[in-house]
Scaffold this active site. Structure first.
Site, PDB file in Angstrom:
ATOM      1  N   GLU A 172     -11.753 150.424 -14.513  1.00 42.93           N
ATOM      2  CA  GLU A 172     -12.621 149.482 -15.679  1.00 42.93           C
ATOM      3  C   GLU A 172     -13.209 150.703 -16.871  1.00 42.93           C
ATOM      4  OE1 GLU A 172     -15.360 147.019 -14.393  1.00 42.93           O
ATOM      5  OE2 GLU A 172     -14.239 145.610 -13.376  1.00 42.93           O
ATOM      6  N   GLU A 373     -10.067 143.959  -7.760  1.00 44.85           N
ATOM      7  CA  GLU A 373     -11.520 143.346  -7.785  1.00 44.85           C
ATOM      8  C   GLU A 373     -11.672 141.834  -8.065  1.00 44.85           C
ATOM      9  OE1 GLU A 373     -14.855 145.269  -9.347  1.00 44.85           O
ATOM     10  OE2 GLU A 373     -14.017 147.178  -9.021  1.00 44.85           O
TER      11      GLU A 373
HETATM   12  C1  GBH Z   1     -17.001 145.515 -11.738  1.00 45.40           C
HETATM   13  O1  GBH Z   1     -17.443 145.293 -12.931  1.00 45.40           O
HETATM   14  C2  GBH Z   1     -17.183 146.880 -10.999  1.00 45.40           C
HETATM   15  O2  GBH Z   1     -16.056 147.604 -10.980  1.00 45.40           O
HETATM   16  C3  GBH Z   1     -17.975 146.978  -9.859  1.00 45.40           C
HETATM   17  O3  GBH Z   1     -18.407 148.118  -9.524  1.00 45.40           O
HETATM   18  C4  GBH Z   1     -19.247 146.117  -9.991  1.00 45.40           C
HETATM   19  O4  GBH Z   1     -20.219 146.009  -8.850  1.00 45.40           O
HETATM   20  C5  GBH Z   1     -18.538 144.566  -9.848  1.00 45.40           C
HETATM   21  O5  GBH Z   1     -17.484 144.377 -10.826  1.00 45.40           O
HETATM   22  C6  GBH Z   1     -19.506 143.274 -10.043  1.00 45.40           C
HETATM   23  O6  GBH Z   1     -20.151 143.595 -11.132  1.00 45.40           O
HETATM   24  O7  GBH Z   1     -15.748 139.199 -19.290  1.00 45.40           O
HETATM   25  O8  GBH Z   1     -16.269 136.997 -18.350  1.00 45.40           O
HETATM   26  O9  GBH Z   1     -15.616 138.720 -16.997  1.00 45.40           O
HETATM   27  C7  GBH Z   1     -17.644 144.197 -13.714  1.00 45.40           C
HETATM   28  C8  GBH Z   1     -17.903 144.425 -14.951  1.00 45.40           C
HETATM   29  C9  GBH Z   1     -16.866 143.496 -16.851  1.00 45.40           C
HETATM   30  C10 GBH Z   1     -18.087 142.074 -15.606  1.00 45.40           C
HETATM   31  C11 GBH Z   1     -17.194 142.408 -17.918  1.00 45.40           C
HETATM   32  C12 GBH Z   1     -18.430 140.977 -16.407  1.00 45.40           C
HETATM   33  C13 GBH Z   1     -18.029 140.280 -18.681  1.00 45.40           C
HETATM   34  C14 GBH Z   1     -17.975 138.636 -18.429  1.00 45.40           C
HETATM   35  N1  GBH Z   1     -17.918 143.275 -15.832  1.00 45.40           N
HETATM   36  N2  GBH Z   1     -17.556 141.149 -17.541  1.00 45.40           N
HETATM   37  S1  GBH Z   1     -16.489 138.493 -18.308  1.00 45.40           S
END
Ligand code: GBH
Length: 468
Positions: A172, A373
């Site tokens: 990411e 993930e």
């Molecule tokens: C991941 O990040 C990570 O890789 C991990 O380390 C973490 O623990 C896990 O997820 C849980 O948070 O665009 O609608 O999905 C996730 C990072 C990116 C999740 C942007 C939320 C915004 C909402 N994020 N996202 S959406």
């Protein structure tokens, strides 16, 4: 002792791999042990006010000291693969040029322990824990960090590259760049849009330099990959959708998979940066064939251009800590999503996963994909039962069941999907949210560090057993 149900006929091809995932800083602990030096997450989490409750990864799940029993736990669930990350500053303290024997030994025991249990090791080189020494020299805003990353990748592959099945360069990079240098919600906590965009490029360059280095130094024939978090944008208006797609998704897929930065991305960000950090020849370096594209998916967003008059909606799934994760597109608003929601406030939308996979299949024909993930945080409770304590996390079971079904539907529509890794094996340090959010299919008691398999872990074990 797990049920052998095959829920809803979730039948996947034999070679499809099902497992679970973690990351070094979120589970290892032993932050100052075994020769490890600080990363940006040590610095950030130890700075008052940066994380929930001042939580740090100093101890985390204490996985560093519980390696053997955690390996046995993975085997008891029947995991076919385990995705973990290496701590750069544990393997190369201070981001130096000499591998740390204790660090090599730890990851070697992890990989050997997985192989001995028939579990495929999937190693991520960078899951956000940059050595502090590199940050002190500019971090991802400094081009040299990309070169140092390729060097680190080479050392990691020298140590483990006879046994690791799949290498992932970055996890990411969107988060590393835009949350680390733009919004400031993640380490190193900077709030500078131009820095965030420089970080985007240097992360892409790091990936591009590392891929051939991994292939060169491995003594097996590994799959090499990158993992991206995609923003699945639905509804809303076309201009806002185009802008967020450019910044969030195409800023990585276009250079990595197509060898270019898109003109609209450059134009949208022109007031922020002139992109002069992109040198001649860089895009050819970034554009490397990869064996697998890792996909992290949690939920969806809907965006619109903010008119400046109405109250602005900021529901972009992130803590507002002052800076913007959207340089050049600060005037896009993120509209509320229909529920239900997880404990993160993220909407639950399995069809978004199907849509994403189908879309990636169309955009990048012939590119194999893997869900690296997917999972959900819920406020679990421990319930005493005659058979001992249990966690009846029915919402997480439902979340997983419906997302597995969505992945299956995408495959039925022709998507070349190779596997599915549930986030996360363990409750762990959820970055800025500290230990307040639980993503595990296994509960961790943060007083005793004891593990307790939740109903979701039992459900996954059942799915795995039905394939065995
Ligand atoms: C991941 O990040 C990570 O890789 C991990 O380390 C973490 O623990 C896990 O997820 C849980 O948070 O665009 O609608 O999905 C996730 C990072 C990116 C999740 C942007 C939320 C915004 C909402 N994020 N996202 S959406």
């Amino acid at each position: 002792a797990v049920s052998s149900e095959n829920p809803e006929g979730l039948a996947f091809p034999r070679e499809f791999v099902i497992g679970s995932a973690t990351a070094s800083y979120q589970i290892e602990g032993a932050a100052d042990e075994g020769g490890r030096t600080p990363s940006i997450w040590d610095t950030f989490s130890r700075t008052p006010g940066r994380t929930w409750n001042g939580d740090t990864g100093d101890v985390a799940c204490d996985h560093y000291h519980r390696l053997e029993s955690d390996l046995d736990l993975m085997a008891s669930l029947g995991l076919e693969a385990y995705r973990f990350s290496l701590s750069w500053s544990r393997l190369l303290p201070g981001a130096g040029d000499r591998p740390n024997p204790a660090g090599v030994d730890f990851y070697s025991r992890l990989v050997d322990g997985l192989l001995a249990r028939g579990i495929r090791p999937i190693a991520t080189l960078y899951h956000w824990d940059l050595p502090q020494e590199l940050e002190d020299a500019g971090g991802w805003t400094n081009r040299d960090t990309a070169l140092r990353f390729a060097d680190y990748a080479g050392h990691a592959v020298d140590a483990l590259g006879d046994r690791v099945h799949t290498w992932t360069t970055l996890n990411e990079p969107w988060c590393s760049a835009y949350l680390g240098y733009g919004s400031g919600a993640h380490a190193p906590g900077r709030t500078d849009g131009a820095a965030a965009l420089a970080a985007v490029h240097h992360l892409n360059l790091a990936h591009g330099l590392a891929v051939p280095e991994i292939r060169r130094r491995a003594t097996n024939t590994p799959d090499v990959s990158a993992t991206l978090n995609f923003h699945v944008i639905r509804g809303g208006d076309a201009e806002a959708t185009r802008r967020i797609d450019a910044l969030a998704n195409r800023a990585f897929t276009s250079p990595m998979l197509l060898g270019r930065y898109d003109d609209d991305l450059i134009a949208d960000t022109a007031a922020v940066t002139d992109w002069s950090f992109v040198r001649d020849g860089d895009l050819a370096l970034v554009h490397q064939p990869i064996d697998v594209l890792g996909v992290n998916y949690y939920s969806t967003v809907t965006v619109a251009m903010w008119d400046g008059a109405s109250e602005r909606s900021r529901n972009d799934g992130h803590k507002d800590v002052g800076g913007t994760p959207w340089p050049g597109s600060e005037h896009v608003e993120f509209l509320p999503q229909a529920g239900p929601y997880t404990d993160m406030g993220w909407n639950i939308a399995p069809d978004g996963l199907e849509e994403l996979l189908v879309s990636l299949g169309e955009q990048f024909p012939g590119q194999p994909l893997m869900i690296t993930e997917n999972g959900a945080a819920f406020a679990d409770v421990v319930t005493p039962t005659p058979d001992g304590p249990r966690v009846h996390d029915v919402e997480r079971v439902d979340y997983l069941r419906r997302h597995f079904a969505a992945a299956r539907r995408a495959m039925d529509r022709g998507v070349d999907l190779r596997g599915y890794l549930v986030w996360s094996l363990l409750d762990n340090f959820e970055w800025g949210y500290g230990y307040s959010k639980r993503f595990g299919i296994v509960r961790v008691d943060y007083d005793t560090r004891e593990r307790l398999v939740k109903d979701s872990g039992r459900w996954l074990a059942g799915l795995l057993a039905s394939r065995a």
